[in-house]
Design a protein around this motif. Sequence first.
Motif, PDB file in Angstrom:
ATOM      1  N   LYS A   1      -1.815  -5.366  -6.391  1.00 23.42           N
ATOM      2  CA  LYS A   1      -2.322  -4.546  -5.284  1.00 23.42           C
ATOM      3  C   LYS A   1      -2.759  -5.410  -4.108  1.00 23.42           C
ATOM      4  CE  LYS A   1      -3.699  -0.531  -7.982  1.00 23.42           C
ATOM      5  NZ  LYS A   1      -4.818   0.337  -8.392  1.00 23.42           N
TER       6      LYS A   1
ATOM      7  N   LYS B   1      -1.021  -5.380  -0.375  1.00 26.13           N
ATOM      8  CA  LYS B   1      -1.800  -5.182   0.846  1.00 26.13           C
ATOM      9  C   LYS B   1      -1.464  -6.253   1.884  1.00 26.13           C
ATOM     10  CE  LYS B   1      -6.552  -4.738   2.470  1.00 26.13           C
ATOM     11  NZ  LYS B   1      -7.964  -4.728   2.092  1.00 26.13           N
ATOM     12  N   GLU B   2      -1.382  -7.514   1.453  1.00 23.32           N
ATOM     13  CA  GLU B   2      -1.028  -8.606   2.368  1.00 23.32           C
ATOM     14  C   GLU B   2       0.400  -8.437   2.896  1.00 23.32           C
ATOM     15  OE1 GLU B   2      -3.001 -10.602   3.715  1.00 23.32           O
ATOM     16  OE2 GLU B   2      -4.707 -10.775   2.364  1.00 23.32           O
TER      17      GLU B   2
ATOM     18  N   GLU C   1       2.057  -5.629   3.235  1.00 24.23           N
ATOM     19  CA  GLU C   1       2.067  -4.513   4.179  1.00 24.23           C
ATOM     20  C   GLU C   1       1.574  -4.965   5.552  1.00 24.23           C
ATOM     21  OE1 GLU C   1      -0.029  -0.168   4.809  1.00 24.23           O
ATOM     22  OE2 GLU C   1       0.116  -0.967   2.782  1.00 24.23           O
TER      23      GLU C   1
END
Length: 83
Positions: free
Chosen positions: A59, A63-64, A66
Motif C-alpha cells: 500500500k 501510494k508513492e 500514484e
Amino acid sequence: PKAPDVILVGSGPDIYKSGEMLCKQGGSIPTFIKNRPNHWEYCGDYKVAKVTLHKDSPKAIAKECEAADRSSAAMAVYMSRVR
C-alpha cells in the motif's frame, strides 16, 4: 517528482540490483537529477534514511507510485539531505 527525497526503484533485475547497491552504500552520496539528456543538476549530498519494499508494504509503494504517476515499483528509497 519527489526525487531526490524519494527514489522509486523498478523490478527489472539490473534496476533492482542498482537499488540494492544504493541502499548498501552508506554514508554521504553526491546526488544528481537528470533534467534532460546530458544535463544533470547537483542536488546536494544525501544518505539513505529508510527503505520500503513492495513485498512488505504494497500500500505504501502504491501510494508513492500514484504520486509519481507510475504503475509500479519494487521499492521506495527515502533519502535525507546531509548538511
